[in-house]
Design a protein around this motif. Structure first.
Motif, PDB file in Angstrom:
ATOM      1  N   GLN A   1      48.458  35.213  39.123  1.00  8.59           N
ATOM      2  CA  GLN A   1      47.456  36.196  38.720  1.00  8.59           C
ATOM      3  C   GLN A   1      47.417  37.281  39.785  1.00  8.59           C
TER       4      GLN A   1
ATOM      5  N   LEU B   1      48.131  29.603  40.435  1.00  3.35           N
ATOM      6  CA  LEU B   1      47.388  28.502  39.844  1.00  3.35           C
ATOM      7  C   LEU B   1      48.336  27.504  39.198  1.00  3.35           C
TER       8      LEU B   1
ATOM      9  N   TYR C   1      51.213  29.417  37.360  1.00  3.37           N
ATOM     10  CA  TYR C   1      50.884  30.760  36.933  1.00  3.37           C
ATOM     11  C   TYR C   1      50.679  31.656  38.149  1.00  3.37           C
TER      12      TYR C   1
ATOM     13  N   GLN D   1      44.488  41.449  37.409  1.00  2.00           N
ATOM     14  CA  GLN D   1      45.279  41.274  36.190  1.00  2.00           C
ATOM     15  C   GLN D   1      45.092  39.884  35.594  1.00  2.00           C
ATOM     16  N   SER D   2      45.734  39.689  34.466  1.00  2.79           N
ATOM     17  CA  SER D   2      45.643  38.413  33.769  1.00  2.79           C
ATOM     18  C   SER D   2      46.655  37.426  34.343  1.00  2.79           C
ATOM     19  N   LEU D   3      46.710  36.279  33.744  1.00  2.67           N
ATOM     20  CA  LEU D   3      47.624  35.238  34.219  1.00  2.67           C
ATOM     21  C   LEU D   3      48.986  35.372  33.546  1.00  2.67           C
TER      22      LEU D   3
ATOM     23  N   ILE E   1      46.962  35.334  43.220  1.00  2.00           N
ATOM     24  CA  ILE E   1      46.436  33.979  43.120  1.00  2.00           C
ATOM     25  C   ILE E   1      47.462  33.165  42.334  1.00  2.00           C
TER      26      ILE E   1
ATOM     27  N   PHE F   1      43.009  23.913  34.672  1.00  4.62           N
ATOM     28  CA  PHE F   1      43.528  24.670  35.795  1.00  4.62           C
ATOM     29  C   PHE F   1      42.980  24.184  37.122  1.00  4.62           C
TER      30      PHE F   1
ATOM     31  N   LEU G   1      52.651  33.196  33.206  1.00  2.00           N
ATOM     32  CA  LEU G   1      53.311  31.920  33.440  1.00  2.00           C
ATOM     33  C   LEU G   1      54.585  32.131  34.241  1.00  2.00           C
TER      34      LEU G   1
END
Lengths: 116, 114
Positions: free
Chosen positions: B37, B92, B35, B41-43, B90, B105, B45
């Motif tokens: 980020q 993940l 993922y 903001q949000s994650l 970021i 995660f 895929l």
């Protein structure tokens, strides 16, 4: 298609007061829904999950959420906020694509601030 | 649940270079996910990585930019190639529980591109 809408980007509460973080979902199937929490500079932690069993789901740290199909909602609540609850919270729906497995769709997140 | 580690935890890189992020899981898993980020903001895929097959990329992500390796059931790498400041995010990795649907995660890799 699966999606989640977090209705508040920021929520501010006083310590000891109730917390309500709102989430609405859209899903073509019976959804599995989750709440994750992300503390600053830390990874994502699963708070709780709904997978078509009991509609009221209890999670860690005193949080709970209620699945309401008629309202397509999965709001996160806690009776009494603690300073350590300050974090970003994500509502998430999972779905199974044709190729197999499970995929997650994240909401945009709600930043919870807890004040003294 | 699974315990997931990532290396590096953070890095600052110059534009035009590449960075490979490692993800290690403490148990054998079929599917691993990567993922992104972006700041505030949000994650999102990037791709799903199965052992022994090509990764499956989501719309907007391509293998030339984000090549992924999955040499065994406990390890995966994501490379961010020819980086630009827009790649500062970021990153993940996660693993999935097929029975329950949730994912676990890693701590993330904070990348800054200058």
């Amino acid at each position: 298609a699966q999606s989640v809408t977090q209705l508040d980007s920021h929520v501010s509460v006083s310590e000891g007061t109730p917390v309500l973080l709102r989430c609405n979902y859209s899903s073509s199937y019976s959804p599995s829904l989750f709440w994750y929490v992300q503390h600053p500079n830390k990874g994502l932690q699963l708070l709780l999950k709904y997978t078509s069993a009991a509609t009221l789901v209890k999670g860690i740290n005193g949080f709970e959420a209620e699945f309401k199909k008629s309202e397509t909602s999965f709001h996160l609540t806690k009776p009494s906020a603690h300073m350590s609850d300050a974090a970003e919270y994500f509502c998430v729906v999972t779905w199974a694509p044709p190729g197999g497995g499970n995929k997650l769709t994240f909401g945009t997140g709600t930043q919870l601030k807890v004040e003294l | 649940s699974a315990v997931i580690s990532q290396k590096p935890s953070r890095d600052i890189c110059q534009r035009g270079t590449s960075l490979t992020i490692q993800c290690q899981v403490d148990s054998q898993v079929t599917m691993m996910f990567w993922y992104r980020q972006q700041p505030g903001q949000s994650l999102t895929l990037i791709a799903t990585a199965n052992q022994g097959s090509e990764a499956t990329y989501e719309s907007g992500f391509v293998i030339d930019k984000f090549p992924i390796s999955r040499p065994n059931l406990t390890f995966s790498t994501l490379t961010v190639s020819n980086m630009s400041p827009e790649d500062s995010s970021i990153y993940l990795c996660s693993v999935g529980d097929h029975r329950a649907g949730e994912q676990y995660f890693g701590p993330g890799t904070r990348l800054t591109v200058t």
